[in-house]
Design a protein around this motif. Structure first.
Motif, PDB file in Angstrom:
ATOM      1  N   ARG A  59      -8.430 -11.788  55.501  1.00 45.80           N
ATOM      2  CA  ARG A  59      -8.578 -11.570  54.060  1.00 45.80           C
ATOM      3  C   ARG A  59      -7.221 -11.303  53.433  1.00 45.80           C
ATOM      4  O   ARG A  59      -6.874 -10.180  53.099  1.00 45.80           O
ATOM      5  N   SER A  60      -6.477 -12.356  53.283  1.00 46.99           N
ATOM      6  CA  SER A  60      -5.114 -12.257  52.791  1.00 46.99           C
ATOM      7  C   SER A  60      -5.066 -12.170  51.273  1.00 46.99           C
ATOM      8  O   SER A  60      -6.008 -12.549  50.574  1.00 46.99           O
ATOM      9  N   THR A  61      -3.950 -11.673  50.769  1.00 52.27           N
ATOM     10  CA  THR A  61      -3.668 -11.809  49.342  1.00 52.27           C
ATOM     11  C   THR A  61      -3.450 -13.293  49.042  1.00 52.27           C
ATOM     12  O   THR A  61      -3.079 -14.070  49.932  1.00 52.27           O
ATOM     13  N   PRO A  62      -3.635 -13.715  47.790  1.00 52.58           N
ATOM     14  CA  PRO A  62      -3.394 -15.122  47.447  1.00 52.58           C
ATOM     15  C   PRO A  62      -1.946 -15.547  47.717  1.00 52.58           C
ATOM     16  O   PRO A  62      -1.685 -16.688  48.094  1.00 52.58           O
ATOM     17  N   ALA A 119     -14.648 -12.384  67.292  1.00 51.95           N
ATOM     18  CA  ALA A 119     -15.880 -12.260  66.522  1.00 51.95           C
ATOM     19  C   ALA A 119     -15.652 -11.550  65.199  1.00 51.95           C
ATOM     20  O   ALA A 119     -16.404 -11.749  64.241  1.00 51.95           O
ATOM     21  N   HIS A 120     -14.610 -10.720  65.131  1.00 52.72           N
ATOM     22  CA  HIS A 120     -14.309  -9.977  63.907  1.00 52.72           C
ATOM     23  C   HIS A 120     -13.123 -10.558  63.151  1.00 52.72           C
ATOM     24  O   HIS A 120     -12.619  -9.930  62.217  1.00 52.72           O
ATOM     25  N   ALA A 121     -12.651 -11.728  63.547  1.00 51.79           N
ATOM     26  CA  ALA A 121     -11.415 -12.256  62.981  1.00 51.79           C
ATOM     27  C   ALA A 121     -11.485 -12.419  61.469  1.00 51.79           C
ATOM     28  O   ALA A 121     -10.468 -12.353  60.785  1.00 51.79           O
ATOM     29  N   THR A 163     -12.517  -5.144  70.222  1.00 50.33           N
ATOM     30  CA  THR A 163     -13.492  -5.184  69.161  1.00 50.33           C
ATOM     31  C   THR A 163     -14.861  -5.248  69.777  1.00 50.33           C
ATOM     32  O   THR A 163     -15.022  -5.171  70.966  1.00 50.33           O
ATOM     33  N   GLY A 164     -15.890  -5.495  68.967  1.00 50.02           N
ATOM     34  CA  GLY A 164     -17.207  -5.604  69.556  1.00 50.02           C
ATOM     35  C   GLY A 164     -18.280  -5.900  68.540  1.00 50.02           C
ATOM     36  O   GLY A 164     -18.212  -5.452  67.424  1.00 50.02           O
ATOM     37  N   PRO A 188     -10.570  -4.809  64.427  1.00 54.84           N
ATOM     38  CA  PRO A 188     -10.093  -4.430  63.099  1.00 54.84           C
ATOM     39  C   PRO A 188     -10.529  -3.022  62.707  1.00 54.84           C
ATOM     40  O   PRO A 188     -11.704  -2.667  62.804  1.00 54.84           O
ATOM     41  N   THR A 189      -9.562  -2.220  62.288  1.00 49.76           N
ATOM     42  CA  THR A 189      -9.803  -0.851  61.829  1.00 49.76           C
ATOM     43  C   THR A 189      -8.965  -0.635  60.579  1.00 49.76           C
ATOM     44  O   THR A 189      -7.744  -0.614  60.649  1.00 49.76           O
TER      45      THR A 189
END
Length: 275
Positions: free
Chosen positions: A125-128, A118-120, A2-3, A89-90
Motif C-alpha cells: 500500500r504505497s503512496t502514489p 499471504a499478507h503481502a 506472518t500467518g 506485517p506489523t
C-alpha cells in the motif's frame, strides 16, 4: 514471519505453510501480541518466555529500533530501502515510516515465509509518489534477491539495506558474513546498512538453553556477541553511537522499550554508511 488461517498448497509448493513445527517469524508475531501464529508457535514461544521473561520486550525493542533507524535514514535523504527478512506485517511497517517522511520513497520487501506472502498486500500500500514491492526469496541467495530488487530500485542511487532480526537465524556455516558482504558490495556509494541482532552475551546460560530448544525443534539460533555483530559492518562507517543495545540507538527518534528489570535487553542494533 506472518500467518493466516489455513495451510496452502503442498509440501513442494513455495506457498505451503507448515503448521506442524514452530516458525521464528510466527513466534515473533506471538511475542508482539499478533494473531498470525499457530498453537505450535505459541507453545515454543511460551517455553522461551519461561526461560527468559524479557523476550517479548526484546521483540518490541527490535521493532522500535527498526522504526527509529528508518526515520533516521529517511531524514538523512535515503529514498530507497531493501528490507530482507521482512516478517509478518506489523504497523507501522517500514514503508509507512519512510513514506511518511518522504512520500516518494521506494521499498522492496523480501522474505521466504509463505505467511508473509499471504499478507503481502499490506506491504504494497504505497503512496502514489512512491513504490513498494514484495519478493519471495531466501536471504542465503543474495544474487537472486538483488536481481529482483533491481526491477524496482535504482542501484546507481543510494539504498538502505535492512537486515533486522534476521542474521541470528543464519549460522556462520551457512555463510552469514558472506551473504552480507555480497549484498553490501552491490550497493552504491552513499548507501547504508541497518542491522539488528540477538545476543547471548549478557546471559550466556539462558542463551545456551534457548539454543538447545531451537535445535530440538530443528531450528537454528546463532546468537553473536557485540564484536561478532560489529564484524557485519566491516568496511563501512558506523553512524554514532555505533553498535549498541538496540534501545540505546538514537532514543530521541522514538519511544524506548520500558526496562525489563534484568539488565540490558539482549539485542544489538547499528547503522553504517558506505562511503
Amino acid at each position: 514471519m506472518t500467518g493466516t488461517g489455513q495451510a496452502q498448497g503442498d509440501a513442494g509448493d513455495s506457498s505451503y505453510i507448515d503448521t506442524s513445527k514452530p516458525h521464528p517469524a510466527r513466534m515473533y508475531d506471538w511475542w508482539l501480541g499478533g494473531k498470525d501464529n499457530y498453537p505450535v508457535d505459541e507453545e515454543m514461544s511460551r517455553q522461551l518466555v519461561a526461560m527468559d521473561p524479557r523476550i517479548p520486550a526484546v521483540a518490541r525493542a527490535n521493532r522500535a529500533f527498526m522504526q527509529r533507524a528508518t526515520r533516521w535514514l529517511a531524514g538523512a535523504g535515503i529514498r530507497q530501502f531493501l528490507d530482507i527478512g521482512t516478517g509478518i506485517p506489523t504497523e507501522p511497517n517500514l514503508h509507512q515510516i519512510a513514506q511518511g517522511i518522504a512520500p516518494d520513497a521506494r521499498v522492496v520487501y523480501c522474505d521466504n515465509d509463505p505467511i508473509v506472502l499471504a499478507h503481502a498486500g499490506a506491504l504494497l500500500r504505497s503512496t502514489p509518489e512512491g513504490a513498494t514491492e514484495y519478493i519471495q526469496g531466501d536471504a542465503r541467495q543474495p544474487g537472486t534477491i538483488l536481481a529482483e530488487a533491481r526491477k524496482t530500485l535504482d542501484f546507481t542511487r543510494p539504498v538502505a539495506l535492512s537486515l533486522v532480526a534476521l542474521l541470528h537465524f543464519v549460522p556462520d556455516e551457512d555463510g552469514a558474513y558472506e551473504v552480507v558482504d555480497e549484498l553490501v558490495s552491490a550497493l552504491p556509494s552513499g548507501s547504508y546498512l541497518m542491522l539488528s541482532h540477538g545476543t547471548g552475551e549478557f546471559t550466556p546460560d539462558r542463551a545456551r538453553t534457548a539454543g538447545d530448544l531451537y535445535k530440538s525443534r530443528a531450528l537454528t539460533l546463532a546468537l553473536r556477541d557485540r564484536a561478532e555483530v560489529i564484524r557485519f559492518f566491516d568496511g563501512l562507517a558506523l553512524v554514532p553511537p555505533g553498535v549498541t543495545v538496540a534501545d540505546e540507538w538514537h532514543p530521541d527518534l522514538g519511544e524506548r522499550t520500558p526496562p525489563a528489570g534484568d539488565g540490558p535487553l539482549p539485542i544489538y542494533g547499528g547503522v553504517a554508511h558506505k562511503e
